[in-house]
Design an enzyme around this catalytic site. Structure first.
Site, mmCIF file in Angstrom:
data_model
loop_
_atom_site.group_PDB
_atom_site.id
_atom_site.type_symbol
_atom_site.label_atom_id
_atom_site.label_comp_id
_atom_site.label_asym_id
_atom_site.label_seq_id
_atom_site.Cartn_x
_atom_site.Cartn_y
_atom_site.Cartn_z
ATOM 1 N N TRP A 1 -10.456 -53.481 -6.020
ATOM 2 C CA TRP A 1 -9.682 -54.630 -5.556
ATOM 3 C C TRP A 1 -10.436 -55.312 -4.411
ATOM 4 C CZ3 TRP A 1 -6.043 -57.005 -8.086
ATOM 5 C CH2 TRP A 1 -5.212 -57.910 -7.443
ATOM 6 N N LYS B 1 -9.344 2.155 -2.359
ATOM 7 C CA LYS B 1 -9.555 1.572 -1.042
ATOM 8 C C LYS B 1 -10.959 1.922 -0.574
ATOM 9 C CE LYS B 1 -7.222 1.053 3.443
ATOM 10 N NZ LYS B 1 -6.005 1.375 4.211
ATOM 11 N N GLU C 1 0.837 -1.192 0.000
ATOM 12 C CA GLU C 1 0.000 0.000 0.000
ATOM 13 C C GLU C 1 0.883 1.257 0.000
ATOM 14 O OE1 GLU C 1 -3.682 1.669 2.813
ATOM 15 O OE2 GLU C 1 -2.361 0.062 3.512
ATOM 16 N N THR D 1 -13.680 -58.584 -3.978
ATOM 17 C CA THR D 1 -14.542 -59.557 -4.646
ATOM 18 C C THR D 1 -15.990 -59.136 -4.517
ATOM 19 O OG1 THR D 1 -12.997 -61.359 -4.193
ATOM 20 C CG2 THR D 1 -15.272 -61.971 -4.673
ATOM 21 N N CYS E 1 -5.412 -3.262 2.059
ATOM 22 C CA CYS E 1 -5.227 -3.378 3.503
ATOM 23 C C CYS E 1 -6.520 -3.570 4.292
ATOM 24 C CB CYS E 1 -4.445 -2.180 4.014
ATOM 25 S SG CYS E 1 -3.721 -2.487 5.654
ATOM 26 N N SER F 1 0.256 -2.985 7.109
ATOM 27 C CA SER F 1 -0.240 -3.432 8.412
ATOM 28 C C SER F 1 0.942 -3.481 9.378
ATOM 29 C CB SER F 1 -0.885 -4.819 8.268
ATOM 30 O OG SER F 1 -1.293 -5.321 9.508
ATOM 31 N N GLY G 1 -5.293 -61.026 10.006
ATOM 32 C CA GLY G 1 -3.921 -60.695 10.385
ATOM 33 C C GLY G 1 -3.329 -59.629 9.493
ATOM 34 N N GLY G 2 -4.174 -59.060 8.617
ATOM 35 C CA GLY G 2 -3.731 -57.979 7.748
ATOM 36 C C GLY G 2 -4.114 -56.623 8.308
ATOM 37 N N LEU G 3 -3.701 -55.567 7.628
ATOM 38 C CA LEU G 3 -3.897 -54.202 8.115
ATOM 39 C C LEU G 3 -5.376 -53.831 8.246
ATOM 40 C CD1 LEU G 3 -1.194 -52.139 6.190
ATOM 41 C CD2 LEU G 3 -1.419 -52.324 8.669
ATOM 42 N N ASP G 4 -6.153 -54.094 7.209
ATOM 43 C CA ASP G 4 -7.540 -53.620 7.192
ATOM 44 C C ASP G 4 -8.381 -54.257 8.286
ATOM 45 O OD1 ASP G 4 -6.926 -52.026 5.068
ATOM 46 O OD2 ASP G 4 -7.791 -53.341 3.550
#
Length: 643
Positions: free
Chosen positions: A470, A115, A46, A472, A170, A197, A353-356
């Protein structure tokens, strides 16, 4: 500028109060510098031509005349510059003095934005020298030329229709109704702010949150250039706090108390995508604002903007842990409501025994705790078959017992072999029928146990699997409530990691860490030497790549060529171009061909901004054609361009 990327700059020059010639020289020096850096939009503070802190010197004709002359010379210096440049200055019009931002392009002054809101409180006394800008835009005669003068002027790039820029000054952004609101409603995608400012304790944080908030509210880029060292320190100090934000996120921030330039690359197409999807962002029905074209060359923007390679996962551990806790709570609250509503006496979870499935049973335990239900009514079912390894089997069993769940083991090999005989399938034929028969048998077991026990089946599939199809169909694809349905695979890993890190039981902690070390696999093919033979990421591609593709495809509607471009930047040193292209092509092909699986998804809680629920976030015909997307990617791989 290809793909909507535009380099922009906020510049704070060295100045001397009331030394217009010196200030002009410094502004021109930074214009040269920003041009050499390829910035297409450049914003100065400004009243930068004179200094903001001139006080009653603004009533002196000699200062105003010098400023008038200087802006013409600065404009002339932009003739060979491929940029739109905003410079703050005082301007006398018809006997009144205004605080304006001059817009310069290719040697011309395109307009003076006035302004609107003048602060006259605390340390500010602008109404002593200046007048509020007019309510409407009009033309004035400036040095023999007709130039637009007023608020909310829109500057439109001739070669990039979505690049529309508007300025405010401003205090305008600190007001209850900033002029940028109307400008954005009429199409402005970039807001610039020429500002002065001053610095006081805590003001920098508030200023940053204000700019981020305004850019988020308007779904726009916001370039904020602040006055700095060189302004008078009679009463105030100015820190040159420059900020460039985009839709609520700060892309670049200048070091306070140090003059200079900050650069960022904004993504105009990303902003347009956000606006198209957001029905509360209403375009103005009547057009009030003046529109001025400006010239730019359509040049390549060399990417320096950073794209996190794991966009679903925060880098900082503290933020990552906070997000993990929040997500786990959302998942558990969703399941809690469903259990209570259905008066379920049990929850049935298939554990591999998997992550999901690990994440699913951890969430289920949380939901039971919230309801005050005994965890023994969580029925954890392990269903070993042809591909199950001792490692995953033992982890699944130990985890269920440690959580206090009821463990059931149902060996499904005999049932599957009987099914093969029924349909005439050779057990040595390890095709998709061999794999999917196991997945569907497991789902049947879970559903029937839930009927036996008055419960519901908790789904384990994650969002990355759903995106790729991915799963079934009518196998692991189906459940009565899918707690992981909007959690991508890269985030699943971190959620389990968080649970492991915060787990107090040593044995349970060890089990979770071993799950994290286990390759992702559906375990539907026989093991080799006792080890997992079927590794998902060898078949469908790395999930960290697919999650990257998914995020930018869904969140911002990026075309494949753009995703390919930014993925090469994000994964430089991790994956080569051929690998990135191969799996992106796979992603596009599978995402379209597998929509039918997503069209009939079970219910599940949304946890982030990207989700695939056919009832809410992603409604797509199951027979949509992918050719347009695949051709776009193929063209990019051949070196074609997509502006």
């Amino acid at each position: 500028m290809r793909h909507g990327f535009v380099k922009v700059a906020a510049a704070t020059p060295d100045i001397r109060v009331a030394d217009v010639a010196y200030n002009q020289e410094q502004i021109c020096r930074l214009i040269d510098e920003t041009a050499s850096e390829g910035a297409k939009i450049v914003v100065f503070p400004e009243l930068a031509l004179t200094g903001y802190t001139c006080g009653d010197l603004f009533t002196q004709d000699v200062l105003l005349a010098q400023a008038r002359k200087a802006i013409c010379q600065v404009a002339a210096a932009t003739e060979e510059k491929d940029a739109l440049i905003f410079v703050g200055m005082p301007l006398a019009v018809e006997g009144e003095l205004y605080n304006v931002a001059a817009a310069l392009n290719r040697g011309k002054i395109l307009g003076f934005t006035t302004k609107t809101f003048l602060p006259n409180y605390g340390e500010f006394y602008e109404m002593r020298q200046f007048r509020e800008g007019p309510g409407e835009v009009r033309c004035i005669c400036f040095e023999g030329e007709k130039v637009l003068f007023g608020p909310r002027i829109l500057f439109e790039a001739d070669v990039m229709p979505d690049l529309i820029v508007s300025a405010e000054i401003c205090e305008d952004v600190w007001s209850p109704v900033p002029p940028s609101i109307q400008a954005a409603r009429e199409g402005a995608t970039v807001i610039v702010n020429c500002s002065a400012s001053d610095e006081t304790i805590g003001k920098a944080a508030y200023r940053k949150s204000l700019i981020e908030g305004q850019s988020a509210r308007l779904m726009a880029a916001y370039i904020y250039a602040n006055a700095g060292e060189g302004e008078s320190t009679t009463d105030l100090v100015f820190g040159g706090h420059n900020i460039i934000s985009e839709n609520g996120t700060t892309l670049a921030e200048g070091e306070r108390f140090k003059n200079g330039v900050v650069y960022a690359q904004i993504d105009v197409k990303r902003l347009i995508s956000e606006r198209r999807k957001n029905t509360t962002f209403k375009a103005a029905r009547e057009r009030y604002l003046a529109r001025v074209p400006f010239r730019l060359e359509l040049t390549e923007t060399k990417l320096t903007r950073k794209f996190p390679s794991r966009p679903f996962v925060p880098d900082a551990k503290e933020e990552r842990d906070r997000r993990c806790e929040e997500i786990l709570t959302i998942q558990a609250m969703g399941l809690k409501k469903r259990l209570a509503h259905t008066h379920a006496r049990s929850a049935v979870v298939g554990i591999s025994g998997g992550l999901d499935s690990t994440l699913a049973i951890l969430v289920t335990a949380r939901a039971f705790d919230m309801l005050g239900m005994d965890r023994s009514q969580i029925i954890a079912v392990t269903m070993p078959c042809f591909g199950t390894t001792d490692r995953t089997y033992n982890n699944a069993c130990q985890m269920a017992l440690k959580l206090g769940a009821q463990l059931r083991e149902v060996r499904i090999a005999d049932s599957v072999e009987s099914h093969f005989r029924d349909i005439g399938h050779d057990i040595e034929d390890h095709s998709v029928t061999y794999e999917n028969s196991q997945a569907r048998e497991r789902t049947q077991v879970l559903m029937d146990i839930s009927n036996q026990t008055g419960g519901l089946v908790v789904g384990t599939g994650d969002m990355s699997e759903l995106a790729l199809g991915w799963a079934t169909y009518n196998g692991d694809h189906m459940s009565m409530y899918g707690v992981n349905a909007s959690v991508p695979k890269t985030l699943v890993r971190h959620l389990v990691q968080y649970c492991a890190d915060t787990e107090k039981d040593r044995e349970m902690k060890d089990v979770l860490y071993d799950v994290l070390d286990t390759p992702v696999s559906p375990e539907l093919l026989p093991p080799k030497d006792g080890q997992i033979a079927q590794k998902t990421e060898d078949l469908v591609g790395p999930y960290e790549l697919h999650d990257f593709y998914l995020y930018y495809f869904l969140r911002f509607g990026y075309e494949p060529s753009k995703i390919y471009r930014i993925a090469r930047e994000a994964f430089a040193g991790e994956y080569d171009e051929e690998t990135i292209y191969k799996w992106l092509h796979t992603f596009c092909r599978r995402f379209f061909s597998q929509q039918f699986k997503r069209s009939c998804l079970p219910d599940g809680p949304k946890v982030g901004t990207v989700a695939l629920s056919p009832r809410g976030d992603w409604r797509m015909p199951s027979d949509a054609c992918a050719d347009v997307w695949l051709r776009d990617l193929e063209q990019a791989a051949k070196g074609g361009t997509n502006v």
